[in-house]
Design a protein around this motif. Structure first.
Motif, PDB file in Angstrom:
ATOM      1  N   GLY A  99      -8.190  18.037  -5.430  1.00  0.00           N
ATOM      2  CA  GLY A  99      -9.182  17.149  -4.848  1.00  0.00           C
ATOM      3  C   GLY A  99     -10.044  16.478  -5.896  1.00  0.00           C
ATOM      4  O   GLY A  99     -10.627  15.425  -5.642  1.00  0.00           O
ATOM      5  N   GLU A 100     -10.110  17.085  -7.081  1.00  0.00           N
ATOM      6  CA  GLU A 100     -10.876  16.507  -8.185  1.00  0.00           C
ATOM      7  C   GLU A 100     -10.069  16.466  -9.486  1.00  0.00           C
ATOM      8  O   GLU A 100     -10.073  15.464 -10.184  1.00  0.00           O
ATOM      9  CB  GLU A 100     -12.160  17.311  -8.425  1.00  0.00           C
ATOM     10  CG  GLU A 100     -13.202  17.177  -7.334  1.00  0.00           C
ATOM     11  CD  GLU A 100     -14.505  17.835  -7.724  1.00  0.00           C
ATOM     12  OE1 GLU A 100     -14.478  18.787  -8.552  1.00  0.00           O
ATOM     13  OE2 GLU A 100     -15.558  17.409  -7.218  1.00  0.00           O
TER      14      GLU A 100
ATOM     15  N   GLU B  39      -1.422   3.909  -9.968  1.00  0.00           N
ATOM     16  CA  GLU B  39      -2.736   4.531  -9.787  1.00  0.00           C
ATOM     17  C   GLU B  39      -2.829   5.863 -10.524  1.00  0.00           C
ATOM     18  O   GLU B  39      -3.867   6.192 -11.107  1.00  0.00           O
ATOM     19  CB  GLU B  39      -3.027   4.729  -8.297  1.00  0.00           C
ATOM     20  CG  GLU B  39      -3.193   3.439  -7.500  1.00  0.00           C
ATOM     21  CD  GLU B  39      -4.481   2.692  -7.811  1.00  0.00           C
ATOM     22  OE1 GLU B  39      -5.373   3.276  -8.454  1.00  0.00           O
ATOM     23  OE2 GLU B  39      -4.594   1.516  -7.415  1.00  0.00           O
TER      24      GLU B  39
ATOM     25  N   GLN C  14      -9.007   9.644  -6.440  1.00  0.00           N
ATOM     26  CA  GLN C  14      -9.182  10.651  -5.390  1.00  0.00           C
ATOM     27  C   GLN C  14      -9.026  10.022  -4.011  1.00  0.00           C
ATOM     28  O   GLN C  14      -8.308  10.541  -3.146  1.00  0.00           O
ATOM     29  CB  GLN C  14     -10.563  11.303  -5.510  1.00  0.00           C
ATOM     30  CG  GLN C  14     -10.758  12.153  -6.755  1.00  0.00           C
ATOM     31  CD  GLN C  14     -12.154  12.754  -6.808  1.00  0.00           C
ATOM     32  OE1 GLN C  14     -12.780  12.982  -5.780  1.00  0.00           O
ATOM     33  NE2 GLN C  14     -12.644  13.022  -8.011  1.00  0.00           N
ATOM     34  N   ARG C  15      -9.683   8.901  -3.806  1.00  0.00           N
ATOM     35  CA  ARG C  15      -9.623   8.227  -2.503  1.00  0.00           C
ATOM     36  C   ARG C  15      -8.245   7.643  -2.229  1.00  0.00           C
ATOM     37  O   ARG C  15      -7.773   7.653  -1.091  1.00  0.00           O
ATOM     38  CB  ARG C  15     -10.699   7.144  -2.439  1.00  0.00           C
ATOM     39  CG  ARG C  15     -12.117   7.716  -2.409  1.00  0.00           C
ATOM     40  CD  ARG C  15     -13.169   6.627  -2.414  1.00  0.00           C
ATOM     41  NE  ARG C  15     -14.516   7.191  -2.303  1.00  0.00           N
ATOM     42  CZ  ARG C  15     -15.640   6.502  -2.445  1.00  0.00           C
ATOM     43  NH1 ARG C  15     -15.580   5.189  -2.716  1.00  0.00           N
ATOM     44  NH2 ARG C  15     -16.805   7.092  -2.319  1.00  0.00           N
ATOM     45  N   PHE C  16      -7.602   7.135  -3.288  1.00  0.00           N
ATOM     46  CA  PHE C  16      -6.260   6.579  -3.097  1.00  0.00           C
ATOM     47  C   PHE C  16      -5.288   7.658  -2.653  1.00  0.00           C
ATOM     48  O   PHE C  16      -4.483   7.448  -1.736  1.00  0.00           O
ATOM     49  CB  PHE C  16      -5.769   5.934  -4.398  1.00  0.00           C
ATOM     50  CG  PHE C  16      -4.353   5.435  -4.317  1.00  0.00           C
ATOM     51  CD1 PHE C  16      -4.051   4.246  -3.692  1.00  0.00           C
ATOM     52  CD2 PHE C  16      -3.306   6.185  -4.842  1.00  0.00           C
ATOM     53  CE1 PHE C  16      -2.739   3.791  -3.585  1.00  0.00           C
ATOM     54  CE2 PHE C  16      -1.994   5.747  -4.751  1.00  0.00           C
ATOM     55  CZ  PHE C  16      -1.715   4.545  -4.123  1.00  0.00           C
TER      56      PHE C  16
ATOM     57  N   GLU D 113       0.837  -1.199   0.000  1.00  0.00           N
ATOM     58  CA  GLU D 113       0.000   0.000   0.000  1.00  0.00           C
ATOM     59  C   GLU D 113       0.874   1.251   0.000  1.00  0.00           C
ATOM     60  O   GLU D 113       1.846   1.341   0.733  1.00  0.00           O
ATOM     61  CB  GLU D 113      -0.929   0.009   1.218  1.00  0.00           C
ATOM     62  CG  GLU D 113      -2.016  -1.056   1.170  1.00  0.00           C
ATOM     63  CD  GLU D 113      -2.980  -0.926   2.327  1.00  0.00           C
ATOM     64  OE1 GLU D 113      -2.986   0.125   2.990  1.00  0.00           O
ATOM     65  OE2 GLU D 113      -3.726  -1.897   2.571  1.00  0.00           O
TER      66      GLU D 113
ATOM     67  N   THR E  67     -13.085   8.713  -8.885  1.00  0.00           N
ATOM     68  CA  THR E  67     -13.232   8.584  -7.433  1.00  0.00           C
ATOM     69  C   THR E  67     -12.172   7.670  -6.835  1.00  0.00           C
ATOM     70  O   THR E  67     -11.630   7.953  -5.761  1.00  0.00           O
ATOM     71  CB  THR E  67     -14.635   8.053  -7.092  1.00  0.00           C
ATOM     72  OG1 THR E  67     -15.612   8.941  -7.632  1.00  0.00           O
ATOM     73  CG2 THR E  67     -14.825   7.954  -5.590  1.00  0.00           C
ATOM     74  N   ARG E  68     -11.871   6.583  -7.527  1.00  0.00           N
ATOM     75  CA  ARG E  68     -10.865   5.659  -7.019  1.00  0.00           C
ATOM     76  C   ARG E  68      -9.531   6.359  -6.778  1.00  0.00           C
ATOM     77  O   ARG E  68      -8.900   6.183  -5.735  1.00  0.00           O
ATOM     78  CB  ARG E  68     -10.685   4.498  -8.000  1.00  0.00           C
ATOM     79  CG  ARG E  68      -9.441   3.649  -7.710  1.00  0.00           C
ATOM     80  CD  ARG E  68      -9.356   2.457  -8.604  1.00  0.00           C
ATOM     81  NE  ARG E  68      -8.047   1.839  -8.523  1.00  0.00           N
ATOM     82  CZ  ARG E  68      -7.816   0.546  -8.680  1.00  0.00           C
ATOM     83  NH1 ARG E  68      -8.821  -0.292  -8.933  1.00  0.00           N
ATOM     84  NH2 ARG E  68      -6.588   0.060  -8.623  1.00  0.00           N
TER      85      ARG E  68
ATOM     86  N   GLU F 112      -5.790  10.222  -0.979  1.00  0.00           N
ATOM     87  CA  GLU F 112      -6.025  10.593   0.415  1.00  0.00           C
ATOM     88  C   GLU F 112      -5.216   9.727   1.377  1.00  0.00           C
ATOM     89  O   GLU F 112      -4.938  10.132   2.504  1.00  0.00           O
ATOM     90  CB  GLU F 112      -7.517  10.472   0.743  1.00  0.00           C
ATOM     91  CG  GLU F 112      -8.395  11.510   0.054  1.00  0.00           C
ATOM     92  CD  GLU F 112      -9.875  11.272   0.311  1.00  0.00           C
ATOM     93  OE1 GLU F 112     -10.207  10.249   0.969  1.00  0.00           O
ATOM     94  OE2 GLU F 112     -10.697  12.087  -0.150  1.00  0.00           O
ATOM     95  N   THR F 113      -4.802   8.536   0.919  1.00  0.00           N
ATOM     96  CA  THR F 113      -4.065   7.608   1.775  1.00  0.00           C
ATOM     97  C   THR F 113      -2.551   7.740   1.640  1.00  0.00           C
ATOM     98  O   THR F 113      -1.806   7.105   2.385  1.00  0.00           O
ATOM     99  CB  THR F 113      -4.450   6.151   1.443  1.00  0.00           C
ATOM    100  OG1 THR F 113      -3.922   5.789   0.142  1.00  0.00           O
ATOM    101  CG2 THR F 113      -5.952   5.979   1.443  1.00  0.00           C
TER     102      THR F 113
END
Length: 209
Positions: free
Chosen positions: A74-75, A52, A97-99, A43, A94-95, A101-102
């Motif tokens: 953010g977008e 990604e 964007q969320r990735f 990860e 979305t995938r 964030e990690t």
């Protein structure tokens, strides 16, 4: 070499009549190999981050490595394509964007070498090569390369029946002919399905008469 002949430095052009090398086409990665690559990565590892970014934005490996945190609002991801100098903004799914964030932030770049510089392209390539070797796509008939992720993004868009001009807005290609080259396989596959489905429907209707 032609200029050297004009200046009479040489009397013949040594590259004239040299046969063009034949090379393979880049291929989009099949779904099972995408899943295998993901499973092999840790990860938020360098190889997973560049994967990604490439799949999510449809950009070349070097452009992904150059991406900064400030480029992402953010977008949308701002991209200045190294090959064409084109400035584009790519909406991130979305995938992605969320990735993101990690992913820990350790510098101005998403793939940071230090607080102000991004990682070297060759270093990133070597890390990706290790994963490719582990899943059996580094060489031989099953060889797949990172540039294929760009084809993968374009193919996935084509499979979703996205208009070619909209695909062009994602990949940043200057011409639709290049987009068509990237999406030809997906377009052909979809077209064959439409044709064969229409054929079956026509024969079924004929049989009912």
């Amino acid at each position: 070499m032609r200029h050297a002949i004009d200046l009479e430095w040489i009397d013949r052009n040594p590259v004239v009549d040299v046969e063009k090398l034949t090379g393979g086409e880049y291929e989009p990665w099949p779904e099972d190999k995408l899943k295998a690559f993901e499973a092999e990565c840790e990860e938020a590892s360098v190889e997973r981050i560049v994967y990604e970014l490439a799949i999510g934005t449809g950009q070349r490996l070097g452009d992904c490595i150059s991406m900064k945190w400030d480029d992402f609002d953010g977008e949308y991801m701002k991209v200045v394509q190294e090959k064409t100098s084109a400035k584009i903004q790519v909406y991130c799914p979305t995938r992605l964007q969320r990735f993101l964030e990690t992913v820990p932030r350790s510098g101005t770049h998403i793939l940071a070498k230090n607080p102000t510089q991004h990682m070297g392209k060759r270093k990133v390539q070597k890390k990706v090569e290790a994963i490719r070797e582990a899943i059996g796509v580094l060489s031989g008939t099953n060889r797949l390369v990172p540039h294929g992720w760009r084809y993968t993004a374009a193919t996935q868009l084509a499979d979703a029946s996205v208009d070619m001009r909209d695909i062009q807005a994602v990949t940043g290609h200057k011409t639709l002919s290049m987009v068509q080259k990237y999406t030809a396989q997906a377009n052909q596959t979809a077209a064959s399905r439409r044709a064969q489905t229409a054929r079956e429907q026509s024969r079924n209707e004929t049989g009912k008469r």
